[in-house]
Design an enzyme around this catalytic site. Sequence first.
Site, PDB file in Angstrom:
ATOM      1  N   THR A 138      -0.952  -7.904  -0.603  1.00  0.00           N
ATOM      2  CA  THR A 138       0.410  -7.362  -0.522  1.00  0.00           C
ATOM      3  C   THR A 138       1.344  -8.473  -0.036  1.00  0.00           C
ATOM      4  O   THR A 138       0.893  -9.562   0.331  1.00  0.00           O
ATOM      5  CB  THR A 138       0.504  -6.199   0.491  1.00  0.00           C
ATOM      6  OG1 THR A 138       0.314  -6.734   1.801  1.00  0.00           O
ATOM      7  CG2 THR A 138      -0.530  -5.115   0.235  1.00  0.00           C
ATOM      8  N   ASP A 147      14.427   3.142   9.183  1.00  0.00           N
ATOM      9  CA  ASP A 147      13.733   2.197  10.048  1.00  0.00           C
ATOM     10  C   ASP A 147      12.853   3.032  10.969  1.00  0.00           C
ATOM     11  O   ASP A 147      13.358   3.747  11.847  1.00  0.00           O
ATOM     12  CB  ASP A 147      14.764   1.393  10.850  1.00  0.00           C
ATOM     13  CG  ASP A 147      14.097   0.417  11.816  1.00  0.00           C
ATOM     14  OD1 ASP A 147      12.861   0.491  12.010  1.00  0.00           O
ATOM     15  OD2 ASP A 147      14.827  -0.413  12.393  1.00  0.00           O
ATOM     16  N   VAL A 148      11.526   2.959  10.788  1.00  0.00           N
ATOM     17  CA  VAL A 148      10.659   3.858  11.565  1.00  0.00           C
ATOM     18  C   VAL A 148      10.686   3.560  13.055  1.00  0.00           C
ATOM     19  O   VAL A 148      10.255   4.381  13.870  1.00  0.00           O
ATOM     20  CB  VAL A 148       9.188   3.868  11.055  1.00  0.00           C
ATOM     21  CG1 VAL A 148       9.094   4.424   9.648  1.00  0.00           C
ATOM     22  CG2 VAL A 148       8.550   2.484  11.165  1.00  0.00           C
ATOM     23  N   TYR A 164      -0.530  -7.987  16.988  1.00  0.00           N
ATOM     24  CA  TYR A 164      -0.872  -7.129  15.841  1.00  0.00           C
ATOM     25  C   TYR A 164      -2.127  -6.316  16.149  1.00  0.00           C
ATOM     26  O   TYR A 164      -2.167  -5.100  15.915  1.00  0.00           O
ATOM     27  CB  TYR A 164      -1.078  -8.005  14.599  1.00  0.00           C
ATOM     28  CG  TYR A 164      -1.366  -7.221  13.334  1.00  0.00           C
ATOM     29  CD1 TYR A 164      -0.343  -6.566  12.646  1.00  0.00           C
ATOM     30  CD2 TYR A 164      -2.660  -7.130  12.815  1.00  0.00           C
ATOM     31  CE1 TYR A 164      -0.603  -5.840  11.491  1.00  0.00           C
ATOM     32  CE2 TYR A 164      -2.924  -6.409  11.663  1.00  0.00           C
ATOM     33  CZ  TYR A 164      -1.891  -5.769  10.997  1.00  0.00           C
ATOM     34  OH  TYR A 164      -2.158  -5.052   9.849  1.00  0.00           O
ATOM     35  N   MET A 188       0.811  -1.220   0.000  1.00  0.00           N
ATOM     36  CA  MET A 188       0.000   0.000   0.000  1.00  0.00           C
ATOM     37  C   MET A 188       0.840   1.263   0.000  1.00  0.00           C
ATOM     38  O   MET A 188       0.423   2.297  -0.544  1.00  0.00           O
ATOM     39  CB  MET A 188      -0.949  -0.015   1.205  1.00  0.00           C
ATOM     40  CG  MET A 188      -2.100  -0.969   1.007  1.00  0.00           C
ATOM     41  SD  MET A 188      -3.101  -1.111   2.485  1.00  0.00           S
ATOM     42  CE  MET A 188      -2.409  -2.577   3.214  1.00  0.00           C
ATOM     43  N   VAL A 206      -5.717  -7.160   2.243  1.00  0.00           N
ATOM     44  CA  VAL A 206      -5.227  -6.480   1.039  1.00  0.00           C
ATOM     45  C   VAL A 206      -4.137  -7.353   0.431  1.00  0.00           C
ATOM     46  O   VAL A 206      -3.339  -7.961   1.159  1.00  0.00           O
ATOM     47  CB  VAL A 206      -4.641  -5.087   1.383  1.00  0.00           C
ATOM     48  CG1 VAL A 206      -4.288  -4.322   0.110  1.00  0.00           C
ATOM     49  CG2 VAL A 206      -5.621  -4.285   2.234  1.00  0.00           C
ATOM     50  N   LYS A 227      -2.610  -2.246  16.349  1.00  0.00           N
ATOM     51  CA  LYS A 227      -3.501  -1.487  15.465  1.00  0.00           C
ATOM     52  C   LYS A 227      -4.569  -0.742  16.278  1.00  0.00           C
ATOM     53  O   LYS A 227      -5.023   0.329  15.877  1.00  0.00           O
ATOM     54  CB  LYS A 227      -4.109  -2.411  14.417  1.00  0.00           C
ATOM     55  CG  LYS A 227      -3.079  -2.916  13.407  1.00  0.00           C
ATOM     56  CD  LYS A 227      -2.391  -1.765  12.693  1.00  0.00           C
ATOM     57  CE  LYS A 227      -1.377  -2.194  11.663  1.00  0.00           C
ATOM     58  NZ  LYS A 227      -0.813  -1.078  10.914  1.00  0.00           N
ATOM     59  N   ASP A 287      11.606   3.655   3.690  1.00  0.00           N
ATOM     60  CA  ASP A 287      11.445   2.213   3.898  1.00  0.00           C
ATOM     61  C   ASP A 287      12.733   1.674   4.498  1.00  0.00           C
ATOM     62  O   ASP A 287      13.792   2.292   4.405  1.00  0.00           O
ATOM     63  CB  ASP A 287      11.132   1.493   2.571  1.00  0.00           C
ATOM     64  CG  ASP A 287      10.450   0.147   2.765  1.00  0.00           C
ATOM     65  OD1 ASP A 287       9.222   0.042   2.524  1.00  0.00           O
ATOM     66  OD2 ASP A 287      11.141  -0.824   3.172  1.00  0.00           O
TER      67      ASP A 287
HETATM   68  P1  NAD Z   1       4.011  -4.782   2.813  1.00  0.00           P
HETATM   69  O1  NAD Z   1       4.789  -5.780   3.573  1.00  0.00           O
HETATM   70  O2  NAD Z   1       3.749  -4.986   1.363  1.00  0.00           O
HETATM   71  O3  NAD Z   1       4.659  -3.335   2.968  1.00  0.00           O
HETATM   72  C1  NAD Z   1       5.134  -2.871   4.186  1.00  0.00           C
HETATM   73  C2  NAD Z   1       6.371  -2.045   3.933  1.00  0.00           C
HETATM   74  O4  NAD Z   1       6.814  -1.529   5.194  1.00  0.00           O
HETATM   75  C3  NAD Z   1       7.529  -2.862   3.347  1.00  0.00           C
HETATM   76  O5  NAD Z   1       8.063  -2.208   2.234  1.00  0.00           O
HETATM   77  C4  NAD Z   1       8.522  -2.963   4.493  1.00  0.00           C
HETATM   78  O6  NAD Z   1       9.862  -3.021   4.061  1.00  0.00           O
HETATM   79  C5  NAD Z   1       8.224  -1.672   5.256  1.00  0.00           C
HETATM   80  N1  NAD Z   1       8.674  -1.749   6.628  1.00  0.00           N
HETATM   81  C6  NAD Z   1       8.573  -2.785   7.497  1.00  0.00           C
HETATM   82  N2  NAD Z   1       9.163  -2.478   8.644  1.00  0.00           N
HETATM   83  C7  NAD Z   1       9.632  -1.215   8.515  1.00  0.00           C
HETATM   84  C8  NAD Z   1      10.352  -0.338   9.365  1.00  0.00           C
HETATM   85  N3  NAD Z   1      10.729  -0.706  10.582  1.00  0.00           N
HETATM   86  N4  NAD Z   1      10.674   0.883   8.892  1.00  0.00           N
HETATM   87  C9  NAD Z   1      10.332   1.262   7.648  1.00  0.00           C
HETATM   88  N5  NAD Z   1       9.670   0.475   6.797  1.00  0.00           N
HETATM   89  C10 NAD Z   1       9.325  -0.742   7.238  1.00  0.00           C
HETATM   90  O7  NAD Z   1       2.632  -4.636   3.634  1.00  0.00           O
HETATM   91  P2  NAD Z   1       1.301  -3.813   3.444  1.00  0.00           P
HETATM   92  O8  NAD Z   1       0.203  -4.780   3.513  1.00  0.00           O
HETATM   93  O9  NAD Z   1       1.376  -2.857   2.307  1.00  0.00           O
HETATM   94  O10 NAD Z   1       1.296  -3.023   4.827  1.00  0.00           O
HETATM   95  C11 NAD Z   1       1.164  -1.613   4.937  1.00  0.00           C
HETATM   96  C12 NAD Z   1       0.359  -1.294   6.181  1.00  0.00           C
HETATM   97  O11 NAD Z   1      -0.971  -1.769   5.998  1.00  0.00           O
HETATM   98  C13 NAD Z   1       0.851  -1.950   7.466  1.00  0.00           C
HETATM   99  O12 NAD Z   1       0.802  -1.011   8.518  1.00  0.00           O
HETATM  100  C14 NAD Z   1      -0.150  -3.058   7.695  1.00  0.00           C
HETATM  101  O13 NAD Z   1      -0.264  -3.402   9.046  1.00  0.00           O
HETATM  102  C15 NAD Z   1      -1.405  -2.436   7.165  1.00  0.00           C
HETATM  103  N6  NAD Z   1      -2.470  -3.369   6.786  1.00  0.00           N
HETATM  104  C16 NAD Z   1      -2.233  -4.400   5.943  1.00  0.00           C
HETATM  105  C17 NAD Z   1      -3.296  -5.232   5.561  1.00  0.00           C
HETATM  106  C18 NAD Z   1      -3.133  -6.361   4.578  1.00  0.00           C
HETATM  107  O14 NAD Z   1      -4.040  -7.199   4.480  1.00  0.00           O
HETATM  108  N7  NAD Z   1      -2.064  -6.411   3.822  1.00  0.00           N
HETATM  109  C19 NAD Z   1      -4.564  -4.996   6.076  1.00  0.00           C
HETATM  110  C20 NAD Z   1      -4.765  -3.936   6.954  1.00  0.00           C
HETATM  111  C21 NAD Z   1      -3.712  -3.110   7.290  1.00  0.00           C
HETATM  112  C1  HBR Z   2      -6.004  -8.912   7.564  1.00  0.00           C
HETATM  113  C2  HBR Z   2      -5.915  -7.559   8.134  1.00  0.00           C
HETATM  114  O1  HBR Z   2      -6.783  -7.347   9.193  1.00  0.00           O
HETATM  115  C3  HBR Z   2      -4.545  -7.110   8.461  1.00  0.00           C
HETATM  116  C4  HBR Z   2      -3.371  -7.857   8.028  1.00  0.00           C
HETATM  117  O2  HBR Z   2      -4.446  -6.061   9.030  1.00  0.00           O
END
Ligand code: NAD
Ligand code: HBR
Length: 252
Positions: free
Chosen positions: A187, A61-62, A152, A18, A185, A156, A37
């Site tokens: 990813t 690194d956040v 997790y 995302m 999502v 959140k 990132d």
């Molecule tokens: P993703 O793994 O594709 O992308 C996450 C990115 O964050 C990666 O590029 C990773 O290198 C980077 N990252 C990880 N740790 C880090 C750090 N310490 N410092 C900087 N960058 C860092 O995952 P995504 O699904 O795109 O996740 C994005 C956000 O969406 C996350 O906060 C996740 O919890 C949230 N989310 C994901 C889903 C899902 O189903 N994929 C659903 C709800 C919420």
């Molecule tokens: C699946 C969804 O709730 C997430 C990874 O955050």
Amino acid sequence: MNRFEGKVVIITGAGNGMGKAAAHRFASEGAIVVLADLYQDALDKVHSELNSSKTLSVKTDVSNEAEVKNLIEQTIKNFNKIDILINNAGVHIPGTILDGSIQDWEKISSVNINGAIYCSKYALPHLIESKGCIVNNASVSGLGADWGAAYYCVSKGAIVNLTRVLALDFGLQGVRVNSVCPSLVKTNMTNSWPDDIRNKFNERIPLGRAAEPEEVAAVMSFLASDDASFVNGVNLPVDGGVTASDGQPKIV
Ligand code: NAD
Ligand code: HBR
Ligand code: ADP
């Protein structure tokens, strides 16, 4: 649409998923995009896909306060201001509180919670100046609980309330703070989940499928835009209808 012409947007976790979709979306609407990132190769790839004169990559690194300070400093040094912060970086580790190690908790809380706190804290003085905004990537997992994802969901839940407290504390200074709350999502975070789990999600999502990252990025861009000028403190489900359910079983 050129809603973000001249606006400076920091996106964390911009190397994949995302965050990457958001980088493309904001850039396509005219923004100057600062990509942050953990991984330089992922940053380089996204950077090469965008207009390089309007893109800055800062390996960050956040969960590391000094690296977040550097991200903010580099952004100011290059572009003099910050208009929008997208707190998107996050990690997922499954398990109940008994399954997960304390190291798992430290990892999840340091990236998902501390990361958003550090970025917000150090970006806010600049956002107050620009009357900017923050969009967090929370999750439906912060609005309610999931089985077997204890750390997790706790992380959140913290982001959902971070959204609210920042919206209250900085609204009068012209800063809006909202979040997107996606369900599943497509990813890297979830692509490796087994098919039977993905099928269970599809059964529970009224639209019958997972979201594309671009569908969430579109909502991030709405919340960050002037179209949402009176939207503040909202944790907006982007979940195909999951949270429309009261949780009772699907019997039809
Ligand atoms: P993703 O793994 O594709 O992308 C996450 C990115 O964050 C990666 O590029 C990773 O290198 C980077 N990252 C990880 N740790 C880090 C750090 N310490 N410092 C900087 N960058 C860092 O995952 P995504 O699904 O795109 O996740 C994005 C956000 O969406 C996350 O906060 C996740 O919890 C949230 N989310 C994901 C889903 C899902 O189903 N994929 C659903 C709800 C919420
Ligand atoms: C699946 C969804 O709730 C997430 C990874 O955050
Ligand atoms: P962690 O760093 O928390 O152990 P991962 O290694 O699973 O977590 O990385 C989280 C995400 O970072 C992965 O889903 C993937 O998208 C991305 N990633 C991991 N390694 C690389 C890499 N070498 N280059 C680009 N992206 C990567």
